[in-house]
Design a protein around this motif. Sequence first.
Motif, PDB file in Angstrom:
ATOM      1  N   ALA A 131      78.681  59.010 -53.036  1.00 24.08           N
ATOM      2  CA  ALA A 131      78.051  58.267 -53.677  1.00 24.08           C
ATOM      3  C   ALA A 131      78.679  58.645 -54.967  1.00 24.08           C
ATOM      4  O   ALA A 131      78.733  57.910 -55.774  1.00 24.08           O
ATOM      5  CB  ALA A 131      76.800  58.735 -53.458  1.00 24.08           C
ATOM      6  N   ILE A 132      78.970  59.571 -55.473  1.00 28.50           N
ATOM      7  CA  ILE A 132      79.774  59.405 -57.097  1.00 28.50           C
ATOM      8  C   ILE A 132      80.173  58.913 -56.340  1.00 28.50           C
ATOM      9  O   ILE A 132      80.369  58.227 -58.244  1.00 28.50           O
ATOM     10  CB  ILE A 132      80.199  61.486 -57.446  1.00 28.50           C
TER      11      ILE A 132
ATOM     12  N   PHE B 271      69.600  56.841 -55.343  1.00 29.02           N
ATOM     13  CA  PHE B 271      69.253  57.252 -56.392  1.00 29.02           C
ATOM     14  C   PHE B 271      70.429  57.916 -57.606  1.00 29.02           C
ATOM     15  O   PHE B 271      70.782  57.461 -58.011  1.00 29.02           O
ATOM     16  CB  PHE B 271      67.907  58.608 -56.750  1.00 29.02           C
ATOM     17  N   PHE B 272      70.486  58.615 -56.499  1.00 29.32           N
ATOM     18  CA  PHE B 272      72.058  59.388 -57.239  1.00 29.32           C
ATOM     19  C   PHE B 272      73.711  58.860 -57.103  1.00 29.32           C
ATOM     20  O   PHE B 272      74.573  59.048 -58.528  1.00 29.32           O
ATOM     21  CB  PHE B 272      72.839  60.741 -55.725  1.00 29.32           C
ATOM     22  N   CYS B 273      73.871  57.734 -56.628  1.00 31.49           N
ATOM     23  CA  CYS B 273      74.911  56.903 -56.625  1.00 31.49           C
ATOM     24  C   CYS B 273      74.636  56.160 -58.281  1.00 31.49           C
ATOM     25  O   CYS B 273      75.154  55.871 -58.683  1.00 31.49           O
ATOM     26  CB  CYS B 273      74.550  56.128 -55.635  1.00 31.49           C
ATOM     27  N   ILE B 274      73.551  55.173 -57.993  1.00 32.25           N
ATOM     28  CA  ILE B 274      73.475  54.722 -58.672  1.00 32.25           C
ATOM     29  C   ILE B 274      73.326  55.152 -60.491  1.00 32.25           C
ATOM     30  O   ILE B 274      74.064  54.220 -61.186  1.00 32.25           O
ATOM     31  CB  ILE B 274      71.968  53.553 -58.680  1.00 32.25           C
TER      32      ILE B 274
ATOM     33  N   GLY C 150      79.819  65.576 -47.314  1.00 31.94           N
ATOM     34  CA  GLY C 150      80.862  64.581 -48.162  1.00 31.94           C
ATOM     35  C   GLY C 150      79.648  63.363 -48.999  1.00 31.94           C
ATOM     36  O   GLY C 150      80.440  62.429 -49.356  1.00 31.94           O
ATOM     37  N   PHE C 151      78.854  62.784 -47.894  1.00 31.54           N
ATOM     38  CA  PHE C 151      77.782  61.462 -48.064  1.00 31.54           C
ATOM     39  C   PHE C 151      77.031  61.300 -49.833  1.00 31.54           C
ATOM     40  O   PHE C 151      77.731  60.800 -50.697  1.00 31.54           O
ATOM     41  CB  PHE C 151      76.516  61.017 -47.983  1.00 31.54           C
TER      42      PHE C 151
ATOM     43  N   GLU D 119      88.226  54.706 -56.050  1.00 32.74           N
ATOM     44  CA  GLU D 119      86.953  55.212 -55.936  1.00 32.74           C
ATOM     45  C   GLU D 119      86.374  54.562 -54.762  1.00 32.74           C
ATOM     46  O   GLU D 119      85.424  54.978 -53.916  1.00 32.74           O
ATOM     47  CB  GLU D 119      85.839  54.785 -57.193  1.00 32.74           C
ATOM     48  N   GLY D 120      87.369  53.172 -54.333  1.00 36.59           N
ATOM     49  CA  GLY D 120      86.605  52.695 -53.242  1.00 36.59           C
ATOM     50  C   GLY D 120      87.556  53.245 -51.977  1.00 36.59           C
ATOM     51  O   GLY D 120      86.259  53.707 -50.612  1.00 36.59           O
ATOM     52  N   MET D 121      88.791  54.042 -52.142  1.00 39.39           N
ATOM     53  CA  MET D 121      89.025  54.860 -51.155  1.00 39.39           C
ATOM     54  C   MET D 121      88.102  56.101 -50.984  1.00 39.39           C
ATOM     55  O   MET D 121      88.190  57.022 -50.087  1.00 39.39           O
ATOM     56  CB  MET D 121      90.524  55.258 -51.697  1.00 39.39           C
ATOM     57  N   SER D 122      87.936  56.946 -52.322  1.00 37.73           N
ATOM     58  CA  SER D 122      87.313  57.762 -51.847  1.00 37.73           C
ATOM     59  C   SER D 122      85.906  57.901 -51.633  1.00 37.73           C
ATOM     60  O   SER D 122      85.828  58.843 -50.929  1.00 37.73           O
ATOM     61  CB  SER D 122      87.141  58.328 -53.293  1.00 37.73           C
ATOM     62  N   ILE D 123      85.693  56.480 -51.202  1.00 41.24           N
ATOM     63  CA  ILE D 123      84.278  56.413 -50.490  1.00 41.24           C
ATOM     64  C   ILE D 123      84.260  56.786 -49.476  1.00 41.24           C
ATOM     65  O   ILE D 123      83.897  57.066 -48.120  1.00 41.24           O
ATOM     66  CB  ILE D 123      83.273  55.240 -50.779  1.00 41.24           C
TER      67      ILE D 123
END
Length: 423
Positions: free
Chosen positions: A265-266, A314-317, A260-261, A147-151
């Motif tokens: 966030a996901i 908010f979406f990320c959290i 993409g952002f 997920e770190g790479m995905s971000i």
Amino acid sequence: MRASFVMERNFLILLSGIFINGIGGGVYAVSGMMLVFQLSGSVIYSGFAFFALTLASAMAFLIAPFANYVTYKKGLIGCEALKFLLLFTIPLFYFTVGLNVFYVILILFIVALISQFSYPIESTIMPIIVGKENIIKANSYFQTVREGMSIVFVAGAGILVVVIGPVQAILITAICHVLSSITYLFFTFQQEKATERPVIGQLVTTYTNDLKAGIRYIQDSLIPKMIVSIVFINFAMGVMMPNMPAFALIKGNGSEALYGFYLAAISLGIMIGAILAPRVKKFSFGLLTIVSFSITGLLWMGAAALPAVPSLIFFCIGTISIGILNILMFSSIQQQVESAFIGRVLTVLTSAASIGMPFGSLLGGYIGETFTAIVPMYLCGIAMIIFSLSWLFNAVLRKLPKIDEAKLFPARPVTETNFEKSL
């Protein structure tokens, strides 16, 4: 090796493959759906595309048993090479004979089907490489890296698509699959010989028995009690996800980069959840699920209403709960299920859980086209709260202890001699 699995050769090879695929996957996640949306100009077609992607997940139970007849190494190498060939046809046709939106959707579907073949292989080799005692830590580590790479790459992919276009971006994904295929050539772990390929009649019988074995394994577990609510939540996610490109355009005043952002966030939320999973596993699994997903519902409804920046936050959290649940459930299955059955159990479970998403995507495309892409976001937030309430009012799920003590599967000996060998 077990105490320092992070430095173990095969672990590093698998990690390298995930890193490379993280680059390609991040670009692909943005460019694939955005290409469909650009070619069609309609959320309806985005719904068709997401239907194809999620239908492949629901069909995993039909695809994965064939992994019995290849070695892990050859299976992973072949899957990556085939993905390259298929994805390469998109830029090839685009620059020669032209590109049709339905062809793109078909390629997305086939590539997703191939992933259903390799998924149980990847799941099964993890305990072999790190040992079952390190599963939660290893999965958390992998999920964090993935997920770190995905971000980074998903966020960058949004900008990349604007600069070079979605077709050229898909070519980058294809190249990444070639590189990961080469990386997997260096695996050296030991596995039992793959099941001998039977004649057609035997193949059908063995194939059917594989499916029945996975179903029998979970029928006396707690999984059936969870599956209805999980299908519901995946249906709701199916309603939301096809609308994300259009939703991002609304929030970003027409900027394609914002899509993409949102995907980043996901990934960030899931990564944070993966990091937190080993730390929150001491809490009651039932109550942890109820509280975290009710918060997710409220946050995602807020994301639908707010401007771009607070909406992204908010979406990320709100996505953190998904990362926690994924790691704890996945690790529990790997710990409690015999290695010979891990692939089959995960395949049956994933297929059953995914069945709601394809149909949700069709409904989501219709809702987004009829009203606005913001409406499905609200609906998905409400669905998260309903999901948490369903666990709250189910005594068995509500009272589940911490995940290490939750017996999702009853202990049993392996009696089906036909399945004593791992995939």
